[in-house]
Design a protein around this motif. Sequence first.
Motif, short mmCIF file in Angstrom:
data_model
loop_
_atom_site.label_atom_id
_atom_site.label_comp_id
_atom_site.label_asym_id
_atom_site.label_seq_id
_atom_site.Cartn_x
_atom_site.Cartn_y
_atom_site.Cartn_z
N ALA A 283 0.82 -1.21 0.00
CA ALA A 283 0.00 0.00 0.00
C ALA A 283 0.86 1.26 0.00
N PHE B 80 -3.01 12.99 6.34
CA PHE B 80 -1.87 13.69 5.75
C PHE B 80 -1.54 14.87 6.64
N ARG C 291 2.51 24.18 -0.71
CA ARG C 291 3.39 23.86 -1.82
C ARG C 291 3.48 25.05 -2.78
N TYR D 4 -0.29 7.20 7.62
CA TYR D 4 0.08 8.61 7.73
C TYR D 4 0.96 9.03 6.56
N TYR D 5 0.59 10.10 5.93
CA TYR D 5 1.45 10.69 4.91
C TYR D 5 1.92 12.03 5.44
N LYS D 6 3.10 12.44 5.01
CA LYS D 6 3.61 13.76 5.39
C LYS D 6 4.19 14.47 4.18
N GLY D 7 4.20 15.78 4.22
CA GLY D 7 4.76 16.56 3.13
C GLY D 7 4.20 17.96 3.14
N LEU D 8 3.87 18.47 1.95
CA LEU D 8 3.31 19.82 1.86
C LEU D 8 1.91 19.74 1.27
N CYS D 9 0.98 20.46 1.89
CA CYS D 9 -0.37 20.51 1.35
C CYS D 9 -0.36 21.41 0.11
N ARG D 10 -1.45 21.41 -0.61
CA ARG D 10 -1.53 22.14 -1.87
C ARG D 10 -1.14 23.61 -1.69
N PRO E 199 -4.33 8.81 -3.50
CA PRO E 199 -5.73 9.16 -3.75
C PRO E 199 -5.86 10.58 -4.33
N SER E 200 -6.87 10.77 -5.15
CA SER E 200 -7.04 12.05 -5.83
C SER E 200 -7.28 13.21 -4.86
N GLU E 201 -7.72 12.87 -3.65
CA GLU E 201 -7.91 13.93 -2.64
C GLU E 201 -6.60 14.66 -2.36
N LEU E 202 -5.50 13.99 -2.64
CA LEU E 202 -4.20 14.60 -2.35
C LEU E 202 -3.53 15.15 -3.61
N ASP E 203 -4.31 15.32 -4.66
CA ASP E 203 -3.76 15.93 -5.88
C ASP E 203 -3.20 17.31 -5.54
N GLY E 204 -2.00 17.58 -5.99
CA GLY E 204 -1.39 18.87 -5.74
C GLY E 204 -0.57 18.90 -4.46
N PHE E 205 -0.70 17.84 -3.66
CA PHE E 205 0.09 17.76 -2.44
C PHE E 205 1.46 17.19 -2.77
N GLU E 206 2.46 17.59 -2.00
CA GLU E 206 3.78 16.99 -2.16
C GLU E 206 3.99 15.99 -1.04
N ILE E 207 4.04 14.72 -1.40
CA ILE E 207 4.17 13.67 -0.38
C ILE E 207 5.64 13.33 -0.19
N ARG E 208 6.10 13.52 1.00
CA ARG E 208 7.52 13.26 1.31
C ARG E 208 7.72 11.97 2.08
N GLU E 209 6.75 11.60 2.87
CA GLU E 209 6.85 10.38 3.67
C GLU E 209 5.52 9.66 3.70
N ARG E 210 5.59 8.33 3.74
CA ARG E 210 4.39 7.53 3.91
C ARG E 210 4.66 6.51 5.00
N HIS E 211 3.75 6.41 5.93
CA HIS E 211 3.93 5.46 7.03
C HIS E 211 2.67 4.65 7.25
N ALA F 178 -0.64 4.03 -5.76
CA ALA F 178 -1.06 5.35 -6.19
C ALA F 178 -1.58 6.17 -5.01
#
Lengths: 143, 143
Positions: A107, B92, B136, B127-133, A113-125, A111
């Motif tokens: 997981a 996130f 960013r 949990y995801y981390k990073g920058l929100c729209r 989720p589209s809810e996070l479109d435009g977000f920059e994801i740096r870490e996933r836990h 991919a």
Amino acid sequence: MNRTIDYYTELAQRGLQPSVQRVRILEFLHANRIHPTAEQIWLRLSPGMPTLSRTTVYNTLKLFAEAGIVQTLVIEEKEMRFDIDTSHHGHFSCDRCGTVFDFTASALSGAVPSELDGFEIRERHLYYKGLCRECRTKERRKG
Amino acid sequence: MNRTIDYYTELAQRGLQPSVQRVRILEFLHANRIHPTAEQIWLRLSPGMPTLSRTTVYNTLKLFAEAGIVQTLVIEEKEMRFDIDTSHHGHFSCDRCGTVFDFTASALSGAVPSELDGFEIRERHLYYKGLCRECRTKERRKG
DNA sequence: TTGTCTGCAAAACATTTGCATACTG
DNA sequence: CAGTATGCAAATGTTTTGCAGACAA
């Protein structure tokens, strides 16, 4: 082959000053895949390095995290844990014995989720909590 | 329809004494889906309840968590967050503004890897981390 | 009236910071 | 020699605890 030298050069190659403290901490993390806390590292290393301070352990771990050498886990309240394995995998924390187990987690690579479109994801836990096999057995015995 | 009464009875039905403080905290959590910290709740409620103590906020949140009314999020170091939505969903956390966003996460409802056979899973967190729209965009403007 | 809830003050605990000393290139 | 790293002590910030007074069934 001398492991200490390996870690010494690993640090140097990453542009980090390979001090005795840093090499020992890196060595410890590679040899002990227990997702240790800063305190655990200090407790285990200080007998052999009496002048080692907690501050240096904290400084070093922060440096390693920024350099991408370790990933930081905030699975439990209060204390942070450090994982030398920076690949995508899940973590299970036992509420009873406190051990943190690794597990494969596709997981985390899929991919977003589209809810996070435009977000920059740096870490996933991915964190699970509960009772590990051993502790579950013990709990059942008690009642 | 009176919301205060709703939450009063909700607590009573769960066998929890519906004190003024508890009702107000529950009310706040339902009205403010911001995954607040204990401190945030206290800051927002204390102007209207000058005698409210942080201790009571902490006690109440612990009670709610044990009763399954809220889920606790340990996504960030230091402070814990509380979510009145106990359904399976991902979180996130924006490194810049600190906002915690919800997102749908089917991975949390799926099968458990065989590595965890025999384990008792009580909680699952993604949990995801990073920058929100928004953040960013701001970061890009700055360069 | 008996047990629970509240809230103050103090404690606990992990982590950070300021600063002086000690390295290292 | 200049800059970085170390380590002590003190500070910080969140959460917990002890306890006395207030409240509720």
